[in-house]
Motif scaffolding. Structure first.
Motif, PDB file in Angstrom:
ATOM      1  N   ALA A 120       0.836  -1.206   0.000  1.00 21.59           N
ATOM      2  CA  ALA A 120       0.000   0.000   0.000  1.00 21.59           C
ATOM      3  C   ALA A 120       0.867   1.251   0.000  1.00 21.59           C
ATOM      4  CB  ALA A 120      -0.941  -0.011   1.203  1.00 21.59           C
ATOM      5  N   HIS A 170       1.021   6.986  -6.544  1.00 27.37           N
ATOM      6  CA  HIS A 170      -0.053   7.968  -6.675  1.00 27.37           C
ATOM      7  C   HIS A 170       0.421   9.392  -6.387  1.00 27.37           C
ATOM      8  CE1 HIS A 170      -2.532   4.534  -7.358  1.00 27.37           C
ATOM      9  NE2 HIS A 170      -3.522   5.342  -7.662  1.00 27.37           N
ATOM     10  N   MET A 220      -7.824   3.192  -4.775  1.00 26.17           N
ATOM     11  CA  MET A 220      -6.864   3.143  -5.883  1.00 26.17           C
ATOM     12  C   MET A 220      -7.159   1.945  -6.787  1.00 26.17           C
ATOM     13  SD  MET A 220      -3.304   3.754  -3.878  1.00 26.17           S
ATOM     14  CE  MET A 220      -2.976   5.200  -2.893  1.00 26.17           C
ATOM     15  N   GLY A 273      -1.952  -5.111  -1.867  1.00 24.55           N
ATOM     16  CA  GLY A 273      -1.807  -4.571  -0.518  1.00 24.55           C
ATOM     17  C   GLY A 273      -3.058  -4.765   0.309  1.00 24.55           C
ATOM     18  N   VAL A 317      -3.510   6.515   2.790  1.00 22.47           N
ATOM     19  CA  VAL A 317      -2.693   5.318   3.035  1.00 22.47           C
ATOM     20  C   VAL A 317      -1.569   5.625   4.027  1.00 22.47           C
ATOM     21  CG1 VAL A 317      -1.060   3.700   1.980  1.00 22.47           C
ATOM     22  CG2 VAL A 317      -3.247   4.170   0.864  1.00 22.47           C
ATOM     23  N   PRO A 322      -1.871  -1.771  -5.221  1.00 25.30           N
ATOM     24  CA  PRO A 322      -2.784  -1.508  -4.107  1.00 25.30           C
ATOM     25  C   PRO A 322      -3.768  -2.660  -3.855  1.00 25.30           C
ATOM     26  CG  PRO A 322      -3.287  -0.056  -5.946  1.00 25.30           C
ATOM     27  CD  PRO A 322      -2.008  -0.756  -6.275  1.00 25.30           C
ATOM     28  N   ALA A 376      -6.067   2.531  -0.380  1.00 27.70           N
ATOM     29  CA  ALA A 376      -5.584   1.544  -1.361  1.00 27.70           C
ATOM     30  C   ALA A 376      -6.752   0.882  -2.091  1.00 27.70           C
ATOM     31  CB  ALA A 376      -4.711   0.501  -0.674  1.00 27.70           C
ATOM     32  N   ALA A 407       2.137   1.788  -3.456  1.00 25.25           N
ATOM     33  CA  ALA A 407       1.048   2.336  -4.265  1.00 25.25           C
ATOM     34  C   ALA A 407       0.857   3.818  -3.969  1.00 25.25           C
ATOM     35  CB  ALA A 407      -0.243   1.561  -4.001  1.00 25.25           C
ATOM     36  N   ALA A 408       1.007   4.208  -2.706  1.00 23.36           N
ATOM     37  CA  ALA A 408       0.886   5.620  -2.348  1.00 23.36           C
ATOM     38  C   ALA A 408       1.971   6.438  -3.043  1.00 23.36           C
ATOM     39  CB  ALA A 408       0.967   5.792  -0.831  1.00 23.36           C
TER      40      ALA A 408
END
Length: 129
Positions: free
Chosen positions: A9, A16, A91, A119, A65, A116, A88, A12-13
């Motif tokens: 996660a 983003h 996302m 995650g 997140v 995500p 997440a 993924a953050a």
């Protein structure tokens, strides 16, 4: 598994936050135009306001997140997990919408949605075990 969920996660953050930068701050740059297929500077200018707003959505998901991981680490497990699931999960859901609605953007949808989603799955498994 909880740690793996947070790592995925968190990655993924970071992605983003980069998307935020591309959409909200560098939308008319050559790299952003190439990445998002907007072509010319004039075409990018025509959609600049939409991209600016959309970039902030990506930033806010990343913030959720990061806050979730922080709250969880501080011992507020329910709040932390909820924020990570929300950020997440959103996302992954947005990537699914892109995947289903724009066949030509399926590669981008997978790039922004698989990590995500993994995650969320890892965190869910970790919390259930």
């Amino acid at each position: 598994m909880i740690l793996l969920g947070f790592v995925l996660a968190g990655l993924a953050a970071l992605v983003h936050v980069f998307i935020f930068w591309m959409e909200s701050l560098a939308w008319t740059s050559e790299r952003a135009r190439r990445t998002f297929g907007t072509g010319t500077v004039q075409e990018a200018e025509a959609t600049r306001e939409l991209a600016f707003n959309q970039g902030f959505y990506n930033l806010f998901l990343a913030i959720a997140v990061v806050l979730g991981i922080t709250f969880y680490a501080a011992g507020h497990h329910a709040v932390g997990a909820t924020l990570v699931f929300t950020g997440a999960g959103s996302m992954a859901a947005a990537a699914l919408v892109l995947f289903l609605s724009s066949p030509d953007k399926r590669g981008a949808a997978l790039k922004q949605g698989v990590v995500p989603a993994l995650g969320v799955a890892a965190l869910a498994v970790g919390l259930l075990v």
